[in-house]
Design a protein around this motif. Structure first.
Motif, PDB file in Angstrom:
ATOM      1  N   LYS A   1      69.378  90.892  29.394  1.00  0.00           N
ATOM      2  CA  LYS A   1      69.613  89.825  30.363  1.00  0.00           C
ATOM      3  C   LYS A   1      71.094  89.457  30.448  1.00  0.00           C
ATOM      4  CE  LYS A   1      68.075  85.115  31.483  1.00  0.00           C
ATOM      5  NZ  LYS A   1      67.220  83.974  31.051  1.00  0.00           N
ATOM      6  N   ILE A   2      71.778  89.493  29.311  1.00  0.00           N
ATOM      7  CA  ILE A   2      73.194  89.099  29.297  1.00  0.00           C
ATOM      8  C   ILE A   2      74.154  90.286  29.332  1.00  0.00           C
ATOM      9  CG2 ILE A   2      72.638  86.977  28.022  1.00  0.00           C
ATOM     10  CD1 ILE A   2      73.928  88.348  25.545  1.00  0.00           C
ATOM     11  N   LEU A   3      73.627  91.506  29.173  1.00  0.00           N
ATOM     12  CA  LEU A   3      74.480  92.691  29.080  1.00  0.00           C
ATOM     13  C   LEU A   3      75.406  92.857  30.290  1.00  0.00           C
ATOM     14  CD1 LEU A   3      75.339  95.118  27.455  1.00  0.00           C
ATOM     15  CD2 LEU A   3      73.418  96.400  28.415  1.00  0.00           C
ATOM     16  N   PRO A   4      74.915  92.693  31.536  1.00  0.00           N
ATOM     17  CA  PRO A   4      75.826  92.837  32.687  1.00  0.00           C
ATOM     18  C   PRO A   4      77.011  91.874  32.632  1.00  0.00           C
ATOM     19  CG  PRO A   4      73.547  92.861  33.416  1.00  0.00           C
ATOM     20  CD  PRO A   4      73.529  92.444  31.974  1.00  0.00           C
ATOM     21  N   LEU A   5      76.779  90.678  32.112  1.00  0.00           N
ATOM     22  CA  LEU A   5      77.860  89.695  31.995  1.00  0.00           C
ATOM     23  C   LEU A   5      78.857  90.105  30.922  1.00  0.00           C
ATOM     24  CD1 LEU A   5      75.741  86.419  32.301  1.00  0.00           C
ATOM     25  CD2 LEU A   5      77.169  87.466  34.051  1.00  0.00           C
ATOM     26  N   LEU A   6      78.353  90.683  29.844  1.00  0.00           N
ATOM     27  CA  LEU A   6      79.230  91.125  28.761  1.00  0.00           C
ATOM     28  C   LEU A   6      80.091  92.299  29.211  1.00  0.00           C
ATOM     29  CD1 LEU A   6      76.809  91.024  25.678  1.00  0.00           C
ATOM     30  CD2 LEU A   6      78.601  89.375  26.252  1.00  0.00           C
ATOM     31  N   GLU A   7      79.521  93.188  30.036  1.00  0.00           N
ATOM     32  CA  GLU A   7      80.234  94.394  30.444  1.00  0.00           C
ATOM     33  C   GLU A   7      81.355  94.107  31.446  1.00  0.00           C
ATOM     34  OE1 GLU A   7      76.781  97.800  29.937  1.00  0.00           O
ATOM     35  OE2 GLU A   7      76.899  96.673  31.831  1.00  0.00           O
ATOM     36  N   LYS A   8      81.361  92.920  32.011  1.00  0.00           N
ATOM     37  CA  LYS A   8      82.394  92.563  32.989  1.00  0.00           C
ATOM     38  C   LYS A   8      83.740  92.253  32.346  1.00  0.00           C
ATOM     39  CE  LYS A   8      79.377  90.638  36.592  1.00  0.00           C
ATOM     40  NZ  LYS A   8      79.035  89.399  37.345  1.00  0.00           N
ATOM     41  N   GLU A   9      83.725  91.958  31.059  1.00  0.00           N
ATOM     42  CA  GLU A   9      84.949  91.510  30.381  1.00  0.00           C
ATOM     43  C   GLU A   9      85.497  92.587  29.454  1.00  0.00           C
ATOM     44  OE1 GLU A   9      86.268  88.668  31.158  1.00  0.00           O
ATOM     45  OE2 GLU A   9      84.599  87.995  32.408  1.00  0.00           O
ATOM     46  N   ASN A  10      86.776  92.462  29.120  1.00  0.00           N
ATOM     47  CA  ASN A  10      87.403  93.304  28.102  1.00  0.00           C
ATOM     48  C   ASN A  10      87.525  92.509  26.812  1.00  0.00           C
ATOM     49  OD1 ASN A  10      87.819  95.615  29.715  1.00  0.00           O
ATOM     50  ND2 ASN A  10      89.643  94.674  30.627  1.00  0.00           N
ATOM     51  N   TYR A  11      87.170  93.126  25.707  1.00  0.00           N
ATOM     52  CA  TYR A  11      87.155  92.417  24.428  1.00  0.00           C
ATOM     53  C   TYR A  11      88.042  93.119  23.417  1.00  0.00           C
ATOM     54  CZ  TYR A  11      83.013  90.330  26.522  1.00  0.00           C
ATOM     55  OH  TYR A  11      82.146  89.681  27.373  1.00  0.00           O
ATOM     56  N   SER A  12      88.619  92.331  22.543  1.00  0.00           N
ATOM     57  CA  SER A  12      89.495  92.885  21.509  1.00  0.00           C
ATOM     58  C   SER A  12      88.738  93.251  20.239  1.00  0.00           C
ATOM     59  CB  SER A  12      90.607  91.887  21.174  1.00  0.00           C
ATOM     60  OG  SER A  12      90.059  90.676  20.686  1.00  0.00           O
ATOM     61  N   SER A  13      87.511  92.750  20.099  1.00  0.00           N
ATOM     62  CA  SER A  13      86.749  93.012  18.881  1.00  0.00           C
ATOM     63  C   SER A  13      85.274  92.720  19.114  1.00  0.00           C
ATOM     64  CB  SER A  13      87.256  92.128  17.734  1.00  0.00           C
ATOM     65  OG  SER A  13      86.999  90.763  18.029  1.00  0.00           O
ATOM     66  N   ALA A  14      84.430  93.256  18.226  1.00  0.00           N
ATOM     67  CA  ALA A  14      83.004  92.965  18.301  1.00  0.00           C
ATOM     68  C   ALA A  14      82.745  91.480  18.069  1.00  0.00           C
ATOM     69  CB  ALA A  14      82.244  93.798  17.266  1.00  0.00           C
ATOM     70  N   GLU A  15      83.582  90.866  17.260  1.00  0.00           N
ATOM     71  CA  GLU A  15      83.470  89.424  17.007  1.00  0.00           C
ATOM     72  C   GLU A  15      83.593  88.640  18.315  1.00  0.00           C
ATOM     73  OE1 GLU A  15      86.100  85.889  14.876  1.00  0.00           O
ATOM     74  OE2 GLU A  15      86.679  87.989  14.693  1.00  0.00           O
ATOM     75  N   GLU A  16      84.533  89.062  19.162  1.00  0.00           N
ATOM     76  CA  GLU A  16      84.747  88.373  20.435  1.00  0.00           C
ATOM     77  C   GLU A  16      83.554  88.570  21.372  1.00  0.00           C
ATOM     78  OE1 GLU A  16      88.039  88.409  24.030  1.00  0.00           O
ATOM     79  OE2 GLU A  16      88.632  89.076  22.024  1.00  0.00           O
ATOM     80  N   VAL A  17      82.982  89.778  21.353  1.00  0.00           N
ATOM     81  CA  VAL A  17      81.780  90.033  22.152  1.00  0.00           C
ATOM     82  C   VAL A  17      80.656  89.107  21.712  1.00  0.00           C
ATOM     83  CG1 VAL A  17      80.071  91.735  22.878  1.00  0.00           C
ATOM     84  CG2 VAL A  17      82.402  92.463  22.425  1.00  0.00           C
ATOM     85  N   LEU A  18      80.475  88.997  20.402  1.00  0.00           N
ATOM     86  CA  LEU A  18      79.396  88.168  19.872  1.00  0.00           C
ATOM     87  C   LEU A  18      79.615  86.694  20.207  1.00  0.00           C
ATOM     88  CD1 LEU A  18      78.780  89.810  16.394  1.00  0.00           C
ATOM     89  CD2 LEU A  18      77.230  89.785  18.338  1.00  0.00           C
ATOM     90  N   ARG A  19      80.857  86.261  20.167  1.00  0.00           N
ATOM     91  CA  ARG A  19      81.142  84.874  20.499  1.00  0.00           C
ATOM     92  C   ARG A  19      80.665  84.561  21.931  1.00  0.00           C
ATOM     93  NH1 ARG A  19      87.238  82.662  20.343  1.00  0.00           N
ATOM     94  NH2 ARG A  19      87.386  84.654  19.283  1.00  0.00           N
ATOM     95  N   THR A  20      80.994  85.478  22.864  1.00  0.00           N
ATOM     96  CA  THR A  20      80.565  85.311  24.252  1.00  0.00           C
ATOM     97  C   THR A  20      79.051  85.437  24.375  1.00  0.00           C
ATOM     98  OG1 THR A  20      82.661  86.230  25.052  1.00  0.00           O
ATOM     99  CG2 THR A  20      80.825  86.198  26.602  1.00  0.00           C
ATOM    100  N   ALA A  21      78.471  86.408  23.656  1.00  0.00           N
ATOM    101  CA  ALA A  21      77.026  86.626  23.726  1.00  0.00           C
ATOM    102  C   ALA A  21      76.255  85.397  23.261  1.00  0.00           C
ATOM    103  CB  ALA A  21      76.642  87.841  22.878  1.00  0.00           C
ATOM    104  N   PHE A  22      76.706  84.793  22.183  1.00  0.00           N
ATOM    105  CA  PHE A  22      76.005  83.614  21.666  1.00  0.00           C
ATOM    106  C   PHE A  22      76.051  82.466  22.674  1.00  0.00           C
ATOM    107  CE2 PHE A  22      77.101  85.374  17.275  1.00  0.00           C
ATOM    108  CZ  PHE A  22      75.831  85.868  17.083  1.00  0.00           C
ATOM    109  N   LYS A  23      77.198  82.307  23.336  1.00  0.00           N
ATOM    110  CA  LYS A  23      77.303  81.254  24.346  1.00  0.00           C
ATOM    111  C   LYS A  23      76.313  81.487  25.475  1.00  0.00           C
ATOM    112  CE  LYS A  23      82.184  80.093  23.549  1.00  0.00           C
ATOM    113  NZ  LYS A  23      83.561  80.150  24.100  1.00  0.00           N
ATOM    114  N   LEU A  24      76.204  82.745  25.919  1.00  0.00           N
ATOM    115  CA  LEU A  24      75.283  83.090  27.005  1.00  0.00           C
ATOM    116  C   LEU A  24      73.828  82.921  26.578  1.00  0.00           C
ATOM    117  CD1 LEU A  24      77.115  86.290  28.320  1.00  0.00           C
ATOM    118  CD2 LEU A  24      76.973  84.070  29.478  1.00  0.00           C
ATOM    119  N   LEU A  25      73.523  83.374  25.373  1.00  0.00           N
ATOM    120  CA  LEU A  25      72.150  83.288  24.874  1.00  0.00           C
ATOM    121  C   LEU A  25      71.708  81.841  24.679  1.00  0.00           C
ATOM    122  CD1 LEU A  25      72.353  86.214  22.328  1.00  0.00           C
ATOM    123  CD2 LEU A  25      70.775  86.131  24.274  1.00  0.00           C
ATOM    124  N   LEU A  26      72.615  81.008  24.199  1.00  0.00           N
ATOM    125  CA  LEU A  26      72.251  79.610  23.933  1.00  0.00           C
ATOM    126  C   LEU A  26      72.191  78.789  25.210  1.00  0.00           C
ATOM    127  CD1 LEU A  26      74.260  78.959  20.654  1.00  0.00           C
ATOM    128  CD2 LEU A  26      71.818  79.408  20.924  1.00  0.00           C
TER     129      LEU A  26
END
Length: 203
Positions: free
Chosen positions: A176-201
């Protein structure tokens, strides 16, 4: 019983980290391992909780005493096991978690893996008014360089998705959130997770 272990962080993966001390590598289950990527090959201290079961002895690691105490409060609640407790802490929004408990915000709590309305209500019943001393003041994510190649972007995203699966998030929730995650460029997996948690919550 261990209180803390200080050593060299030699591995950071989607599901755990390895801390070397005295020639022994300790596998530590931690909330969002990628928070510690910036400390790889450096000396670091983890506060420890040891869980002993018939079929396994597991070490859980926390970045400071406060995070460990919040975890111990969570797993004292009926229905919250060691893994569920880590999943709740993985978003790193400990202030938001405490505020949700204090304001009876069941909707916020049920967005964590394995937490239904009954368990969320139990968390509030058991912990409301008991977490004031644990209000976070040092929970800030580390900064990392922004530049990554396209190949590295894919690897970073893959690592983060593996970490989400390990925390108990379903394929449906992740897709559900993958398309939103793929739109951005990230410097680390930590940064991806930070965004993912915001979207999931946000749900």
């Amino acid at each position: 019983m261990y209180e803390y272990i200080k050593g060299k962080l030699v591995y950071v993966g989607p599901l755990y980290v390895v801390l070397e001390n005295g020639g022994i590598g300790y596998q530590l289950q931690v909330a969002n391992p990628f928070r510690f990527s910036g400390s790889l090959n450096q000396e670091i201290t983890f506060y420890i909780y040891q869980a002993v079961r018939e079929d396994a002895i597991t070490l859980f690691g926390f970045k400071d005493y406060t995070e460990k105490q919040l975890y111990l409060k969570l797993i004292s609640v009926s229905g919250i096991g060691p893994k569920s407790g880590l999943s709740i802490l993985a978003s790193d929004d400990h202030l938001g978690l405490i505020q949700a408990i204090e304001t009876d915000n069941v909707g916020y709590l049920v967005k964590f893996p394995g937490v239904g309305k009954k368990t969320a209500s139990q968390i509030i019943l058991d912990l409301k008014g008991k977490l004031g001393e644990l209000l976070p003041d040092t929970y800030w994510m580390e900064e990392h360089p922004a530049h990554e190649t396209a190949g590295a972007q894919s690897a970073v995203l893959t690592e983060a998705l593996e970490a989400l699966a390990g925390l108990g998030y379903s394929d449906r929730e992740v897709k559900k959130i993958l398309p939103l995650l793929e739109k951005e460029n990230y410097s680390s997996a930590e940064e991806v997770l930070r965004t993912a948690f915001k979207l999931l919550l946000k749900g």
